[in-house]
Design an enzyme around this catalytic site. Structure first.
Site, short mmCIF file in Angstrom:
data_model
loop_
_atom_site.label_atom_id
_atom_site.label_comp_id
_atom_site.label_asym_id
_atom_site.label_seq_id
_atom_site.Cartn_x
_atom_site.Cartn_y
_atom_site.Cartn_z
N PHE A 157 35.71 64.92 1.18
CA PHE A 157 37.18 64.74 0.95
C PHE A 157 37.24 63.49 0.67
CE2 PHE A 157 36.57 68.56 3.57
CZ PHE A 157 37.82 69.48 3.39
N ARG A 158 36.79 62.44 1.18
CA ARG A 158 37.19 61.05 0.99
C ARG A 158 36.38 60.05 0.17
NH1 ARG A 158 38.67 63.13 5.85
NH2 ARG A 158 40.74 62.43 6.69
N ASN A 173 32.66 71.99 8.15
CA ASN A 173 32.79 72.56 6.88
C ASN A 173 33.36 73.74 6.84
OD1 ASN A 173 31.70 70.11 5.65
ND2 ASN A 173 29.46 71.10 5.95
N ASP A 189 32.94 76.21 4.30
CA ASP A 189 32.41 76.71 2.95
C ASP A 189 31.35 77.83 3.53
OD1 ASP A 189 29.96 75.39 3.94
OD2 ASP A 189 30.62 73.75 2.79
#
Length: 416
Positions: free
Chosen positions: A115-116, A187, A189
């Site tokens: 994300f970052r 997560n 996913d």
């Protein structure tokens, strides 16, 4: 059954807000002060012996503090025997209740961006969605007003196009050796499930795409139908209240799954905490690492120092290894003597048919009851009517797999 009846039949669940967690300035010491399930005296003896082992094996790097900057000292301390020290503790049988805290960095080796990370992270590439700020795409109030940005992103995030990597199978090997108490993942996913980590060992703190529900009335909705609608640029609509349906991914301002509260049992019991691939910026998840007992080793495997590992000097039981996460985990596996075991596990798992990620509705213990802290402090008092949901059809086989792995761990651990 209406929501009020459903909620009244549920046992009361404590709410832990972000502000409440911030007041726990010395959580480890408070945990040490109580008698605990195993007795105060026994716990102190165990902690003392473990601390003695660490002091004998680990090179703290304190002699570098006067000759370098704090940041340089922190980096140096990450490469002065911490990984080897923890590996030796595991091989000596001193770590039998390992808790893993995993973030988005665990899945980057599978081709999923975190994300970052500047430039390549998910939040750095959201301009095309025309949102006011990056985190808005996971904000429940913004979704309620305009769900299309999230659905556009969800088309790329849905499980199915990525495979578990070496890091996932390392965590699975911890379970196979009988050492994994629980893995807490941020997560969404589904790769932890896909690599074979049993459901009873997994806490998906920020939800997953495996189920779906109305974002207003929480009525369960067929996950496969929701996926098909999203993939065809259509809005899945609740058949009960006509609001928009979304996958059960936890947004900012929504409640975390009830299973998240296992942390109140797991972290006091843990004798090793492994933190990997996370920025430790999202509350209340980030504060979990501070609820471990002060004498229990914490091992950070990450690209950068984060959270309490940014302090210099490190706590006496803290270790970190900075750099590429997959490379670090491979070296850790070699130190443990697990390299061949993990590679064989990966080969055998890949030959099996892929488990279904879109499952039947979640069981009660996976429904929501804990608020995920939003950047602006957004909270919600809403909780899902989890009592209306049935148990997952796949839970039986997953528990059987867990038992099988645990039984086979005895002979495997003796060889290490």
């Amino acid at each position: 059954m209406n929501r009020s009846r459903s909620r009244s039949s549920q046992p009361p669940v404590p709410r832990v807000t972000r502000s409440a967690w911030s007041r726990l300035t010395e959580p480890a010491e408070r945990l040490d002060s109580g008698p605990g399930p195993y007795g105060k005296q026994r716990r102190k003896q165990t902690d003392s012996a473990l601390a003695q082992d660490l002091s004998q094996m680990s090179m703290s790097g304190q002699d570098t503090l006067n000759n370098s900057s704090p940041s340089a000292s922190a980096v140096k301390s990450s490469s002065r025997g911490g990984l080897a020290s923890v590996a030796r503790l595991v091989k000596l049988g001193r770590c039998k209740n390992v808790v893993v805290v995993a973030g988005a960095g665990v899945s980057t080796a599978s081709g999923i961006p975190d994300f970052r990370t500047p430039g390549t992270g998910l939040y750095a590439n959201l301009e095309k969605y025309n949102i006011p700020y990056p985190e808005a795409i996971f904000n429940i109030d913004y979704f309620s007003n305009d769900p299309q940005p999230f659905f556009s992103l969800a088309k790329a995030l849905y499980p199915g196009s990525h495979r578990p990597n070496y890091i996932h199978y390392f965590i699975r090997m911890l379970h196979h050796k009988g050492l994994l108490l629980r893995v807490y993942t941020q997560n969404i996913d589904g790769l932890e499930r896909l690599c074979g980590i049993p459901d009873d060992k997994l806490v998906e703190a920020h939800g997953s795409f495996a189920t779906a529900a109305c974002h207003l009335c929480y009525t369960a909705y067929p996950a496969e139908e929701a996926k098909q609608a999203i993939m065809n640029d259509k809005l899945p609509i609740c058949t009960f209240c006509a609001a928009t349906v979304k996958p059960d991914v936890v947004f900012f301002g929504e409640d975390l799954p009830q299973k998240y509260f296992l942390n109140t049992q797991d972290f006091p019991k843990a004798d090793l905490l492994i933190i990997m691939g996370t920025s430790l910026q999202i509350e209340p998840f980030a504060s979990l690492v501070n609820t471990i007992r002060s004498t229990v080793p914490r091992l950070l495997l990450n690209r950068n120092a984060v959270g309490p590992f940014e302090k210099v000097p490190l706590r006496r039981a803290d270790h970190m290894e900075l750099g590429d996460l997959e490379d670090t985990v491979r070296r850790f596996a070699e130190m443990l003597g697990w390299k061949d075991d993990i590679e064989e596990l990966m080969r055998s798992q890949e030959t099996l048919s892929l488990p279904t990620l879109i499952s039947s509705p979640l069981s009660v213990d996976q429904t929501s009851c804990q608020s995920r802290g939003a950047p602006a402090g957004t909270e919600t008092s809403r909780s899902r009517a989890g009592g209306q949901r049935g148990a997952s059809s796949g839970s039986g086989s997953e528990e059987t797999d867990s038992e099988t792995d645990s039984k086979s761990s005895a002979s495997s651990s003796q060889s290490t």
